[in-house]
Scaffold this motif. Structure first.
Motif, PDB file in Angstrom:
ATOM      1  N   GLY A   1      34.588 -48.636   4.004  1.00 17.13           N
ATOM      2  CA  GLY A   1      35.813 -47.845   4.034  1.00 17.13           C
ATOM      3  C   GLY A   1      36.018 -47.104   5.339  1.00 17.13           C
ATOM      4  O   GLY A   1      37.067 -46.492   5.556  1.00 17.13           O
ATOM      5  N   ALA A   2      35.030 -47.155   6.224  1.00 14.80           N
ATOM      6  CA  ALA A   2      35.141 -46.407   7.473  1.00 14.80           C
ATOM      7  C   ALA A   2      36.259 -46.967   8.362  1.00 14.80           C
ATOM      8  O   ALA A   2      37.025 -46.203   8.959  1.00 14.80           O
ATOM      9  N   ASP A   3      36.356 -48.284   8.404  1.00 14.71           N
ATOM     10  CA  ASP A   3      37.397 -48.888   9.247  1.00 14.71           C
ATOM     11  C   ASP A   3      38.791 -48.568   8.722  1.00 14.71           C
ATOM     12  O   ASP A   3      39.699 -48.289   9.490  1.00 14.71           O
ATOM     13  N   LYS A   4      38.881 -48.577   7.407  1.00 16.29           N
ATOM     14  CA  LYS A   4      40.165 -48.260   6.777  1.00 16.29           C
ATOM     15  C   LYS A   4      40.559 -46.820   7.114  1.00 16.29           C
ATOM     16  O   LYS A   4      41.707 -46.539   7.460  1.00 16.29           O
ATOM     17  N   LEU A   5      39.594 -45.937   7.026  1.00 16.32           N
ATOM     18  CA  LEU A   5      39.868 -44.528   7.336  1.00 16.32           C
ATOM     19  C   LEU A   5      40.308 -44.374   8.787  1.00 16.32           C
ATOM     20  O   LEU A   5      41.241 -43.645   9.096  1.00 16.32           O
TER      21      LEU A   5
END
Ligand SMILES: Nc1nc2c(ncn2[C@@H]2O[C@H](COP(=O)(O)OP(=O)(O)OP(=O)(O)O)[C@@H](O)[C@H]2O)c(=O)[nH]1
Ligand SMILES: [Mg+2]
Lengths: 132, 318
Positions: free
Chosen positions: B196-200
Motif C-alpha cells: 500500500g505504500a506506492d498507492k499512498l
C-alpha cells in the motif's frame, strides 16, 4: 502550590530479556499519575545513568531477573554518585532473594520490591521520598 | 540562575537537563534563564517529526541521529508524548527506540509529557528547544504526535517538518487532505516495506499536485522510507539538506524564525494578560456576583464589561 510532577525511569539492566514485570510497573505508575520513562531491555549501567541524568528523573527503578543485581544495582548507584546525581533515588525489583536485600540497602538502593508487591507499596515509598 | 545558564552554554549535561525541568515545571527563574540563554540561541537547526501514532517517528529519529553523528554534528531530541487526561501520568516510550545512542555524549534525548496541552506541544517544549539550542547542539529534533489540527503547532517551533505517513491509515487520508497536509515540508512515506505504500505515495502526490498546480517547482518532496529496513534514508537526508539550504539562502529561514517570534510574542502577551485578569482583577472570585447582576438584569452586559475593564486599566496605570 501544585505538587511537582515526579519523573521515574524504569530500566532493565543485565541480560535477561523478560520485561513483563518492568512494563507492568511502568504502566501501573503511569496510572498513578507519574511520568514514567521506559527504555527497554538489556541496558548497560552507563546508559541507565546517562538516561536518568538527561531525563532529570527523581527516581530510577531497576528491574532484574537474571541474578546479577548484587553487581549491577550498586554499580548504578556508584555511577550516579560519580556524576553528582546521588539525589536521584534508586529502587529495585525483580527476583531478588530476601538475604541480598540488606546488602543492597547498604549499597544505596533505597527500597527493594520482590514480585507480587502491591503497586500501592511502591507508590507509598515514592511519596515518602518526595523532597519538595 | 547565572551559573545554570553558564553551565548550559558550556554544554554540561546535568545543567541542560535541569534547565529543561525548570521550564517544564514553570519554576521560579524560568524567565530569567530564557533571557540569559537568548543571546546563545539561533544556531541550531530545528527539525520536527510528526505523524500519527505508531508511524515510526521514533525509529526514524534514531536513524536521523545516526546520520547527524556521522557528519560530526551534536544532536538533541525532544520527544513529546501525551499525558493521560485522567491521571496526569504518562508513559514515555519514544526513547526506547533511540537507546543505541544512550552512551554517546554528543546525543541528548529528553522525553516530555504534554501535560494537558493538546497535540503535545506546549510552552515547555518551546523552552526546551531554546535550552538545547543554547547548549550548542547543531540539530534539535522534535517528535510529536500529530492529532487533528493541533499539530499545526509544530510548524511554529521548527525550521523544517517531516510529516510521517504510513500505508493502511484508511480514513486518515481524508483528514490529511483537509489540512494536515498543510504542515509538512517533506513528506515521508514510512513502512514502504509494507503493502500500500506506492498507492499512498500516488495519493499524496496527487493532493500536493493540486495544491501546487501552478507552481510545481514548489512542490514538497515525497520520500519513500523504511525505517525498519533502513532504506531510503540517504535520499531523505539529502532532501532535508537541500530544503535547509534553500531556506537559508533564500532568506526564508530568517523570515520563518521572525514569524515564529511574532507568534510567540502574541502567545506570551495573551498569557500574561490572562494572568493579570485572574490575579489583579480577581476574576474568579468576582465572576459569580457579576453573573448574578447580569442574570437579574441589573446591568447591561457589554456596558458593564467595558466599564469594568476601563476602571481596571485606569487603576493599573496609576
Ligand atoms: N514494517 C515496518 N515497521 C516499522 C517501520 N518503522 C517503524 N516500524 C515499526 O512501527 C512501530 C512503531 O514505531 P515507532 O518508531 O515507535 O513509532 P512512533 O511513530 O514513534 O510511535 P509513537 O511515538 O507511539 O506515536 C514499531 O514496532 C516499529 O518497529 C518500517 O519502516 N517498516
Ligand atoms: Mg515515538
Amino acid at each position: 502550590m501544585k505538587e511537582k510532577k515526579l519523573r521515574i525511569l524504569i530500566a532493565k539492566p543485565g541480560l535477561d530479556g523478560h520485561d513483563r514485570g518492568a512494563k507492568y510497573v511502568a504502566r501501573a505508575l503511569k496510572d498513578e499519575g507519574y511520568e514514567v520513562i521506559y527504555t527497554g531491555i538489556r541496558q548497560t549501567a552507563e546508559s541507565i545513568v546517562k538516561t536518568a541524568i538527561q531525563e532529570d528523573v527523581d527516581f530510577v527503578g531497576l528491574s532484574l531477573l537474571s541474578g546479577a543485581h548484587n553487581e549491577l544495582f550498586p554499580k548504578i548507584v556508584e555511577l550516579l554518585k560519580e556524576n553528582d546525581a546521588e539525589d536521584i533515588v534508586v529502587f529495585g525489583g525483580g527476583v531478588i532473594p530476601e538475604e541480598d536485600i540488606p546488602f543492597l540497602r547498604e549499597k544505596g538502593i533505597q527500597a527493594v520490591f520482590t514480585p507480587g508487591t502491591p503497586i500501592k507499596t511502591i507508590v507509598d515509598f515514592i511519596e515518602s521520598q518526595r523532597n519538595d | 540562575m547565572r551559573d545554570l545558564a553558564r553551565d548550559i552554554v558550556l554544554g554540561k549535561t546535568r545543567a541542560i537537563a535541569r534547565g529543561i525541568s525548570l521550564a517544564e515545571n514553570d519554576s521560579l527563574g524560568r524567565e530569567e534563564l530564557i533571557d540569559l540563554l537568548h543571546p546563545h540561541t539561533g544556531k541550531a537547526r530545528i527539525l520536527g517529526i510528526t505523524g500519527p501514532p505508531g508511524a515510526g517517528k521514533s525509529t526514524l529519529a534514531d536513524l536521523l541521529i545516526a546520520g547527524e553523528r556521522r557528519k560530526g554534528h551534536k544532536v538533541a531530541v525532544v520527544a513529546v508524548d501525551p499525558s493521560s487526561p485522567f491521571t496526569g501520568g504518562a508513559l514515555l516510550g519514544d526513547r526506547l527506540r533511540m537507546q543505541s545512542h544512550a552512551e554517546d555524549e554528543h546525543v541528548f534525548i529528553r522525553s516530555m509529557a504534554s501535560r494537558g496541552h493538546l497535540g503535545g506541544v506546549s510552552r515547555a517544549t518551546v523552552d526546551a528547544i531554546k535550552v538545547l539550542d543554547a547548549a550548542g547542539f547543531d540539530t534539535v529534533i522534535v517528535e510529536t504526535i500529530g492529532v487533528g489540527q493541533t499539530e499545526v503547532d509544530i510548524i511554529e517551533l521548527t525550521d523544517l517538518v517531516l510529516l510521517v505517513l504510513v500505508p493502511g491509515m484508511g480514513d486518515e487520508i481524508q483528514a490529511m487532505k483537509a489540512g494536515v497536509m498543510e504542515i509538512g515540508d517533506i513528506f515521508v512515506i514510512n513502512k514502504s516495506d509494507k503493502e500500500g505504500a506506492d498507492k499512498l505515495r500516488t495519493e499524496v502526490e496527487y493532493v500536493l499536485g493540486f495544491k501546487y498546480a501552478h507552481e510545481m517547482e514548489k512542490m514538497n518532496p515525497v520520500c519513500m522510507v523504511s525505517a525498519k529496513m533502513k532504506q531510503g534514508l540517504e535520499a531523505l537526508e539529502e532532501e532535508a539538506e537541500e530544503w535547509f539550504q534553500h531556506l537559508s539562502l533564500s532568506g526564508l529561514l530568517e523570515q520563518k524564525r521572525k514569524e515564529r517570534i511574532q507568534k510567540e510574542l502574541k502567545r506570551i502577551f495573551s498569557a500574561k494578560i490572562h494572568e493579570l485578569l485572574d490575579k489583579k482583577m480577581d476574576f474568579y472570585n468576582n465572576v459569580e456576583e457579576w453573573a448574578e447582576m447580569i442574570y437579574q438584569k441589573k446591568v447591561q452586559p457589554y456596558r458593564f464589561i467595558n466599564e469594568s475593564l476601563h476602571d481596571f486599566l485606569k487603576k493599573e496605570s496609576e
